[in-house]
Design an enzyme around this catalytic site. Sequence first.
Site, PDB file in Angstrom:
ATOM      1  CE  LYS A 125       2.684  -5.995   4.183  1.00  0.00           C
ATOM      2  NZ  LYS A 125       2.114  -4.878   4.988  1.00  0.00           N
TER       3      LYS A 125
ATOM      4  CG  ASP B 217       0.129  -4.110   2.081  1.00  0.00           C
ATOM      5  OD1 ASP B 217      -0.017  -4.904   3.021  1.00  0.00           O
ATOM      6  OD2 ASP B 217       0.912  -3.142   2.122  1.00  0.00           O
TER       7      ASP B 217
ATOM      8  CD  GLU C  93      -0.119  -1.477   8.070  1.00  0.00           C
ATOM      9  OE1 GLU C  93      -0.511  -0.671   8.934  1.00  0.00           O
ATOM     10  OE2 GLU C  93       0.517  -1.123   7.057  1.00  0.00           O
TER      11      GLU C  93
ATOM     12  CD  GLU D 179       7.053  -0.432   8.563  1.00  0.00           C
ATOM     13  OE1 GLU D 179       6.171  -1.126   8.031  1.00  0.00           O
ATOM     14  OE2 GLU D 179       7.291   0.741   8.221  1.00  0.00           O
TER      15      GLU D 179
ATOM     16  CG  ASP E  48      -0.298  -0.064   2.527  1.00  0.00           C
ATOM     17  OD1 ASP E  48       0.943  -0.161   2.576  1.00  0.00           O
ATOM     18  OD2 ASP E  48      -1.016  -0.018   3.548  1.00  0.00           O
TER      19      ASP E  48
HETATM   20  O1  KIV Z   1       3.332  -1.450   1.854  1.00  0.00           O
HETATM   21  C1  KIV Z   1       4.520  -1.679   2.076  1.00  0.00           C
HETATM   22  O2  KIV Z   1       5.401  -1.276   1.326  1.00  0.00           O
HETATM   23  C2  KIV Z   1       4.866  -2.431   3.273  1.00  0.00           C
HETATM   24  C3  KIV Z   1       6.321  -2.646   3.549  1.00  0.00           C
HETATM   25  C4  KIV Z   1       6.917  -1.414   4.101  1.00  0.00           C
HETATM   26  C5  KIV Z   1       6.555  -3.817   4.414  1.00  0.00           C
HETATM   27  O3  KIV Z   1       4.013  -2.833   4.006  1.00  0.00           O
END
Ligand code: KIV
Length: 260
Positions: free
Chosen positions: A111, A82, A113, A180, A43
């Site tokens: 993925k 993401d 968060e 992170e 993202d």
């Molecule tokens: O979206 C992204 O680039 C990320 C990375 C920083 C792990 O989540």
Amino acid sequence: MTKINDFMRRYAEDEKISMVTCYDYWSAKIIAKTEIDAILVGDTSAMIMHGHESTVYATPEMLLMHLSAVKRGADNKFIIADLPFLSYRKDMASNMQIVENFMQAGAHAVKLEGVVGNIELIRHLVDSGVPVMGHIGVMPQSINTQGSYRLNISNKSEEEKLMLDAIDLAEAGCFGMVLECVPALLAKHITETVGIATIGIGSGPYTAGQILVLHDLLGLYIDFKPAFVKTYFNGALHIQQALQQYNQEIKNNVYPETLD
Ligand code: KIV
């Protein structure tokens, strides 16, 4: 091509996993010719490709467009998509629809968060055949509640909380998790404890793998450079010089013909 089981095998055999972000076709074609293990269609595209001030501006439609382009350029890579801000915090049916769209656009995994409020969805996704990567530590989608891109871990109980979050993600069925900006020794401890691949960014050398934002490592994103990023190429400068040379040639009436 790296497969889902390779994350577990490499973690078990202490073989490092390399990942980069990617958002477009031509970069994907370049990555496709390397031995990088996996791509995250992150993202961060909202910032790097669209000039927004944070990842809060990413949308499923935006990510889907980038994912399709990356898939066309790097069909030989394991691709993780993401889930953007709030897109997985609605009712189960809406969350699942977005994931279905991502998987059918060619993602091999998604993925998301955070932990609190996500466990039920993670379990449901995993039970439905969708590999899930977690993401803890600094969570850029929460910039408005966290206030900065720093992780404030100043005592044992905050360390323990992060460890418990990591364990919850592993127990919910995640195949891996991004750490992170987690202090290196804590990242090491998490890696040794959770039993799944930890992918670090700014979290020291002891995680199972590393990820960097492509444009950071290539020196292409000049708005902001995280302190932990190693820049492998001064991309912005090289491109600027090439463009400047082209400009001068045109202005000097030099036809831009190839030499070969
Ligand atoms: O979206 C992204 O680039 C990320 C990375 C920083 C792990 O989540």
